[in-house]
Design a protein around this motif. Structure first.
Motif, PDB file in Angstrom:
ATOM      1  N   MET A  72     -12.142  10.935   2.125  1.00 42.11           N
ATOM      2  CA  MET A  72     -12.353   9.585   1.599  1.00 42.11           C
ATOM      3  C   MET A  72     -13.463   9.579   0.534  1.00 42.11           C
ATOM      4  SD  MET A  72     -10.497   7.327   3.520  1.00 42.11           S
ATOM      5  CE  MET A  72     -11.235   5.921   4.299  1.00 42.11           C
ATOM      6  N   ILE A  73     -14.250  10.631   0.487  1.00 42.12           N
ATOM      7  CA  ILE A  73     -15.337  10.716  -0.493  1.00 42.12           C
ATOM      8  C   ILE A  73     -14.791  10.586  -1.919  1.00 42.12           C
ATOM      9  CG2 ILE A  73     -15.319  13.265  -0.639  1.00 42.12           C
ATOM     10  CD1 ILE A  73     -18.434  13.073  -0.823  1.00 42.12           C
ATOM     11  N   GLY A  74     -13.540  10.980  -2.083  1.00 44.09           N
ATOM     12  CA  GLY A  74     -12.902  10.893  -3.400  1.00 44.09           C
ATOM     13  C   GLY A  74     -12.831   9.455  -3.921  1.00 44.09           C
ATOM     14  N   ALA A  75     -12.768   8.507  -3.010  1.00 42.69           N
ATOM     15  CA  ALA A  75     -12.692   7.096  -3.406  1.00 42.69           C
ATOM     16  C   ALA A  75     -14.036   6.589  -3.919  1.00 42.69           C
ATOM     17  CB  ALA A  75     -12.223   6.247  -2.228  1.00 42.69           C
ATOM     18  N   GLU A  76     -15.100   7.394  -3.740  1.00 41.75           N
ATOM     19  CA  GLU A  76     -16.438   6.971  -4.183  1.00 41.75           C
ATOM     20  C   GLU A  76     -16.956   7.908  -5.264  1.00 41.75           C
ATOM     21  OE1 GLU A  76     -19.194   6.154  -1.002  1.00 41.75           O
ATOM     22  OE2 GLU A  76     -17.581   5.348   0.239  1.00 41.75           O
ATOM     23  N   LEU A  95      -7.016  18.095   0.111  1.00 39.37           N
ATOM     24  CA  LEU A  95      -5.918  17.172   0.433  1.00 39.37           C
ATOM     25  C   LEU A  95      -6.356  15.716   0.220  1.00 39.37           C
ATOM     26  CD1 LEU A  95      -4.491  18.864   3.676  1.00 39.37           C
ATOM     27  CD2 LEU A  95      -3.828  19.228   1.288  1.00 39.37           C
ATOM     28  N   THR A  96      -5.462  14.773   0.536  1.00 36.35           N
ATOM     29  CA  THR A  96      -5.799  13.344   0.385  1.00 36.35           C
ATOM     30  C   THR A  96      -5.980  12.720   1.769  1.00 36.35           C
ATOM     31  OG1 THR A  96      -3.510  12.597   0.574  1.00 36.35           O
ATOM     32  CG2 THR A  96      -4.273  13.218  -1.645  1.00 36.35           C
ATOM     33  N   PRO A  97      -6.638  11.544   1.830  1.00 33.33           N
ATOM     34  CA  PRO A  97      -6.797  10.876   3.131  1.00 33.33           C
ATOM     35  C   PRO A  97      -5.444  10.666   3.822  1.00 33.33           C
ATOM     36  CG  PRO A  97      -8.186   9.807   1.503  1.00 33.33           C
ATOM     37  CD  PRO A  97      -7.342  10.807   0.755  1.00 33.33           C
ATOM     38  N   GLY A  98      -4.416  10.349   3.043  1.00 34.07           N
ATOM     39  CA  GLY A  98      -3.080  10.156   3.621  1.00 34.07           C
ATOM     40  C   GLY A  98      -2.558  11.433   4.278  1.00 34.07           C
ATOM     41  N   ASP A  99      -2.794  12.577   3.622  1.00 34.95           N
ATOM     42  CA  ASP A  99      -2.396  13.871   4.205  1.00 34.95           C
ATOM     43  C   ASP A  99      -3.089  14.070   5.553  1.00 34.95           C
ATOM     44  OD1 ASP A  99      -0.988  14.515   1.875  1.00 34.95           O
ATOM     45  OD2 ASP A  99      -2.697  15.574   0.978  1.00 34.95           O
ATOM     46  N   MET A 103      -1.773  14.540   9.385  1.00 37.07           N
ATOM     47  CA  MET A 103      -2.086  15.707  10.225  1.00 37.07           C
ATOM     48  C   MET A 103      -2.771  15.317  11.523  1.00 37.07           C
ATOM     49  SD  MET A 103      -3.492  18.343   7.335  1.00 37.07           S
ATOM     50  CE  MET A 103      -3.889  19.674   8.473  1.00 37.07           C
ATOM     51  N   GLY A 104      -3.131  14.028  11.635  1.00 41.75           N
ATOM     52  CA  GLY A 104      -3.714  13.570  12.898  1.00 41.75           C
ATOM     53  C   GLY A 104      -5.212  13.322  12.870  1.00 41.75           C
ATOM     54  N   MET A 105      -5.764  13.133  11.677  1.00 36.42           N
ATOM     55  CA  MET A 105      -7.191  12.806  11.614  1.00 36.42           C
ATOM     56  C   MET A 105      -7.377  11.409  11.025  1.00 36.42           C
ATOM     57  SD  MET A 105     -10.204  14.307   9.247  1.00 36.42           S
ATOM     58  CE  MET A 105     -10.327  15.943   9.940  1.00 36.42           C
ATOM     59  N   VAL A 106      -8.095  10.554  11.759  1.00 36.01           N
ATOM     60  CA  VAL A 106      -8.325   9.197  11.269  1.00 36.01           C
ATOM     61  C   VAL A 106      -9.818   8.900  11.304  1.00 36.01           C
ATOM     62  CG1 VAL A 106      -7.822   6.740  11.593  1.00 36.01           C
ATOM     63  CG2 VAL A 106      -6.069   8.428  12.113  1.00 36.01           C
ATOM     64  N   GLN A 107     -10.318   8.332  10.233  1.00 38.38           N
ATOM     65  CA  GLN A 107     -11.730   7.955  10.179  1.00 38.38           C
ATOM     66  C   GLN A 107     -11.897   6.455  10.405  1.00 38.38           C
ATOM     67  OE1 GLN A 107     -13.959   9.071   6.647  1.00 38.38           O
ATOM     68  NE2 GLN A 107     -15.824   8.144   7.469  1.00 38.38           N
ATOM     69  N   VAL A 108     -12.845   6.109  11.251  1.00 36.37           N
ATOM     70  CA  VAL A 108     -13.255   4.708  11.387  1.00 36.37           C
ATOM     71  C   VAL A 108     -14.542   4.576  10.585  1.00 36.37           C
ATOM     72  CG1 VAL A 108     -13.970   2.884  12.987  1.00 36.37           C
ATOM     73  CG2 VAL A 108     -12.231   4.549  13.688  1.00 36.37           C
ATOM     74  N   LEU A 124      -4.245  -4.080  14.467  1.00 34.92           N
ATOM     75  CA  LEU A 124      -3.780  -2.911  15.225  1.00 34.92           C
ATOM     76  C   LEU A 124      -2.453  -2.415  14.658  1.00 34.92           C
ATOM     77  CD1 LEU A 124      -4.625  -3.917  18.916  1.00 34.92           C
ATOM     78  CD2 LEU A 124      -5.983  -2.561  17.332  1.00 34.92           C
ATOM     79  N   ILE A 125      -1.559  -3.350  14.376  1.00 32.99           N
ATOM     80  CA  ILE A 125      -0.238  -2.978  13.844  1.00 32.99           C
ATOM     81  C   ILE A 125      -0.398  -2.226  12.514  1.00 32.99           C
ATOM     82  CG2 ILE A 125       1.898  -3.942  12.849  1.00 32.99           C
ATOM     83  CD1 ILE A 125       1.708  -6.119  15.100  1.00 32.99           C
ATOM     84  N   ALA A 126      -1.375  -2.673  11.718  1.00 35.54           N
ATOM     85  CA  ALA A 126      -1.608  -2.012  10.423  1.00 35.54           C
ATOM     86  C   ALA A 126      -1.969  -0.538  10.609  1.00 35.54           C
ATOM     87  CB  ALA A 126      -2.720  -2.737   9.666  1.00 35.54           C
ATOM     88  N   GLY A 127      -2.562  -0.216  11.763  1.00 32.96           N
ATOM     89  CA  GLY A 127      -2.964   1.163  12.029  1.00 32.96           C
ATOM     90  C   GLY A 127      -1.784   2.095  12.245  1.00 32.96           C
ATOM     91  N   ALA A 128      -0.622   1.528  12.510  1.00 32.78           N
ATOM     92  CA  ALA A 128       0.558   2.364  12.774  1.00 32.78           C
ATOM     93  C   ALA A 128       1.457   2.462  11.547  1.00 32.78           C
ATOM     94  CB  ALA A 128       1.337   1.792  13.961  1.00 32.78           C
ATOM     95  N   TYR A 129       0.888   2.106  10.380  1.00 36.83           N
ATOM     96  CA  TYR A 129       1.743   2.011   9.191  1.00 36.83           C
ATOM     97  C   TYR A 129       2.409   3.324   8.787  1.00 36.83           C
ATOM     98  CZ  TYR A 129      -1.698   4.198   6.130  1.00 36.83           C
ATOM     99  OH  TYR A 129      -2.541   5.096   5.538  1.00 36.83           O
ATOM    100  N   THR A 130       1.803   4.437   9.167  1.00 42.10           N
ATOM    101  CA  THR A 130       2.401   5.716   8.773  1.00 42.10           C
ATOM    102  C   THR A 130       3.546   6.120   9.702  1.00 42.10           C
ATOM    103  OG1 THR A 130       0.740   6.851  10.086  1.00 42.10           O
ATOM    104  CG2 THR A 130       0.325   6.701   7.718  1.00 42.10           C
ATOM    105  N   ARG A 131       3.675   5.399  10.819  1.00 40.45           N
ATOM    106  CA  ARG A 131       4.703   5.767  11.800  1.00 40.45           C
ATOM    107  C   ARG A 131       5.867   4.778  11.712  1.00 40.45           C
ATOM    108  NH1 ARG A 131       1.602   5.495  17.222  1.00 40.45           N
ATOM    109  NH2 ARG A 131       3.346   6.714  17.992  1.00 40.45           N
ATOM    110  N   LYS A 132       7.040   5.303  11.848  1.00 39.75           N
ATOM    111  CA  LYS A 132       8.211   4.405  11.805  1.00 39.75           C
ATOM    112  C   LYS A 132       8.536   4.011  13.236  1.00 39.75           C
ATOM    113  CE  LYS A 132       9.347   5.415   7.298  1.00 39.75           C
ATOM    114  NZ  LYS A 132       7.909   5.392   6.991  1.00 39.75           N
TER     115      LYS A 132
END
Ligand SMILES: Nc1ncnc2c1ncn2[C@@H]1O[C@H](COP(=O)(O)OP(=O)(O)OP(=O)(O)O)[C@@H](O)[C@H]1O
Ligand SMILES: [Mg+2]
Length: 284
Positions: A72-76, A95-99, A103-108, A124-132
């Motif tokens: 996420m440092i790339g955004a700054e 890689l990018t934050p999306g990558d 891969m299973g890493m999420v930053q709060v 909460l629903i927004a947190g599952a946006y990458t999953r169908k």
């Protein structure tokens, strides 16, 4: 960069547990705007299934370390300019934050970022946006998160911006859990919260770690709480790891007690005199 270069500078990271690390950070330098060098050779490891605390005062570089790991440092306008980061055996620093989420890493992020105009449940629903997910699967996932955060179930139809600080922090962590992460990066979950709420949140974090097996890297200024819940800790000062060890050993260490837990050997506050604080910092 050769392996020798990577391994040479800074203290060698000591694994907290015998497990293969899920995250390995080797001698990274991170820089903002191409000129502001903030991290100066940071190395750390997070063994799979453990809770690791990254401790240090204001401006030590905790958030920069987490943002370097999540990219996420790339955004700054920042970047990792030296060293390497491996997550689940794969090199990730380019890689990018999306990558990383994939891969299973999420930053709060620090400051419990919620979508204030959305309800708790919509967050909460927004947190599952990458999953169908189907509607039924989404319901199941929400119930799974609500089981850890009963307060969020109560507040699910409230606009997140009007919930308490503790509830917002829970929403931010709950949202991250909706992505089914293997690893969570938590940036100062205790910030600005009453001790009782901090304890409640850390109990839930420990529960997530134990029951979901999620590995956790936790940046905290609140040394005593972090060391109570973590397996292992690193102390960061001015962009360098000054000390590391099992959480219990750090909590009992004389210097840590004196400078980070605010207790001198006589049990008195020692932060009042900045001069003596500097003079006594023996491990530098
Ligand atoms: N986007 C940025 N651009 C330039 N410099 C930055 C940026 N973000 C942080 N810094 C600088 O990097 C240093 C480390 O900041 P960082 O936020 O990583 O520290 P921290 O340990 O998280 O502190 P805190 O406990 O206050 O959150 C500080 O000197 C800060 O001014
Ligand atoms: Mg920070």
């Amino acid at each position: 960069m050769t392996m020798t270069d990577e391994m040479s500078a800074g203290a060698a990271p000591r694994p907290a547990l015998s497990a293969q690390p899920i995250l390995s950070v080797r001698n990274i330098e991170s820089i903002y705007d191409n000129v502001i060098l903030v991290l100066r050779g940071v190395s750390l490891e997070v063994p799979e299934g453990s809770i690791v605390a990254l401790l240090g005062g204001n401006g030590a570089g905790k958030s920069t370390t987490l943002k370097s790991i999540s990219t996420m440092i790339g955004a700054e306008r920042g970047r990792v300019s030296k060293g390497s980061i491996h997550f689940r055996g794969e090199r990730t620093d380019q890689l990018t934050p999306g990558d990383l989420v994939g891969m299973g890493m999420v930053q709060v992020m620090e400051g419990r970022m919620c979508f204030g105009h959305l309800t708790v449940e919509e967050n909460l629903i927004a947190g599952a946006y990458t999953r169908k997910l189907t509607k039924a699967q989404m319901r199941e996932e929400l119930d799974r998160v609500y089981a850890y955060f009963p307060r969020l179930r109560e507040r699910r139809t409230s606009q997140a911006g009007y919930t308490s600080g503790g509830e917002q922090q829970m929403t931010a962590i709950g949202r991250a859990m909706m992505a089914r992460p293997r690893m969570l990066l938590l940036d100062e979950p205790s910030m600005g919260l009453a001790p009782q709420i901090v304890a409640e949140i850390f109990e839930i974090v420990r529960d997530l770690n134990e029951k979901e097996g999620v590995s956790i890297l936790l940046a905290e200024q609140n040394t005593s709480v972090a060391l109570k819940y973590a397996n292992y800790g690193y102390i960061l000062e001015s962009g360098r790891i000054m000390m590391d060890g099992p959480a219990k050993a750090l909590a009992e260490n004389k210097d840590v007690r004196e400078f980070y837990l605010g207790m001198s050997s006589e049990g008195r506050e020692s932060f009042r005199n900045r001069k003596s604080y500097r003079r006594k910092k023996r491990w530098i």
